[in-house]
Write a protein that holds these residues in place. Structure first.
Motif, short mmCIF file in Angstrom:
data_model
loop_
_atom_site.label_atom_id
_atom_site.label_comp_id
_atom_site.label_asym_id
_atom_site.label_seq_id
_atom_site.Cartn_x
_atom_site.Cartn_y
_atom_site.Cartn_z
N ILE A 44 10.39 3.59 28.52
CA ILE A 44 9.31 3.27 28.52
C ILE A 44 8.06 2.42 29.71
O ILE A 44 7.40 2.20 29.63
N LEU A 45 8.12 4.00 30.60
CA LEU A 45 7.43 4.38 31.42
C LEU A 45 7.88 6.10 32.14
O LEU A 45 8.84 6.04 32.13
N LYS A 46 6.83 6.76 32.00
CA LYS A 46 7.07 7.78 32.72
C LYS A 46 5.67 8.07 33.76
O LYS A 46 4.35 7.71 33.15
N GLN A 47 6.26 8.11 35.04
CA GLN A 47 4.72 8.59 35.60
C GLN A 47 5.46 9.43 36.78
O GLN A 47 5.97 9.84 36.84
N TYR A 48 4.32 9.90 37.46
CA TYR A 48 4.10 10.95 38.38
C TYR A 48 3.73 10.69 39.79
O TYR A 48 3.04 9.17 39.26
N VAL A 49 3.62 10.46 40.70
CA VAL A 49 4.22 9.12 41.65
C VAL A 49 1.77 8.93 42.42
O VAL A 49 1.82 8.48 43.18
N ASN A 50 1.65 10.32 42.24
CA ASN A 50 -0.26 10.17 42.28
C ASN A 50 -0.80 9.07 41.53
O ASN A 50 -1.93 8.82 41.63
N GLN A 51 -0.65 9.08 40.37
CA GLN A 51 -0.99 7.95 39.13
C GLN A 51 -0.78 6.20 40.03
O GLN A 51 -0.44 6.22 41.30
N PRO A 52 -1.66 5.73 39.58
CA PRO A 52 -2.35 4.38 40.26
C PRO A 52 -0.93 3.38 39.82
O PRO A 52 -0.92 3.11 39.02
N LEU A 53 -1.25 2.04 40.72
CA LEU A 53 -0.07 1.39 40.99
C LEU A 53 -0.21 0.25 39.95
O LEU A 53 0.74 -0.34 39.11
N ASN A 54 -1.09 0.19 39.22
CA ASN A 54 -1.13 -0.58 38.09
C ASN A 54 -0.73 -0.33 37.04
O ASN A 54 -0.64 -1.37 35.89
N LEU A 55 -0.87 0.95 36.46
CA LEU A 55 0.28 1.42 35.39
C LEU A 55 1.90 1.25 35.55
O LEU A 55 2.42 1.56 34.74
N ARG A 56 2.41 0.98 37.19
CA ARG A 56 3.57 0.91 37.06
C ARG A 56 4.10 -0.39 36.93
O ARG A 56 4.51 -0.61 37.86
N VAL A 57 3.76 -0.91 36.03
CA VAL A 57 4.77 -2.14 35.41
C VAL A 57 5.86 -2.01 34.49
O VAL A 57 5.69 -1.72 33.25
#
Length: 148
Positions: A44-57
């Motif tokens: 449901i979520l895949k991120q790298y730590v440098n991506q914007p916080l607003n995508l991390r929901v």
């Protein structure tokens, strides 16, 4: 004759540069910590730590109390899971509402019962909640996602 060879070399160099930029746009993020969050076995979520916080929901509105949240955090230095890992649920002031500790293992997955998260959301419905990761490799922690 020399003019044609120079032109062909220039076109070849330009093509090589263009292809390298194009491929780097699709390449994985080398050198960055990254993580994946699964609801049961569904990503449901895949991120790298440098991506914007607003995508991390994280939206758990469709989750059941019997579901599990699986978090796989990959450190760039060790190319694997960290040691001394923990996840915390915090409010907007940084107060820890719940902490989950995980044993050092070769398995990336850290599992949290969705039931715990839903209960904490209900108790703290007037607060903004966020899920944070810490380990020996990342002692200052990393905010993984906001809960909505």
């Amino acid at each position: 004759m020399k003019h044609i060879k120079f032109y062909q070399a220039f076109i070849g160099l330009f093509t090589l540069i263009t292809l390298s930029f194009t491929e780097s746009g699709f390449a994985s993020k080398f050198g960055l910590d990254g993580y994946e969050i699964y609801l049961n076995n569904k990503l449901i979520l895949k991120q790298y730590v440098n991506q914007p916080l607003n995508l991390r929901v994280l939206q758990l509105t469709k989750a059941n109390e019997s579901d599990e949240l699986r978090i796989k955090y990959n450190h760039c230095q060790t190319k694997g899971p960290g040691t001394g890992r923990s996840l915390t649920l915090q409010d907007e002031k940084g107060n820890t509402l719940k902490k989950w500790d995980f044993a050092d293992a070769s398995d990336f997955a850290m599992v949290i019962p969705v039931k715990d998260l839903l209960q904490l959301e209900k108790k703290n419905n007037n607060h903004e909640l966020s899920l944070h990761y810490t380990s020996r490799e990342r002692p200052n922690g990393e905010m993984l996602a906001m809960l909505k």
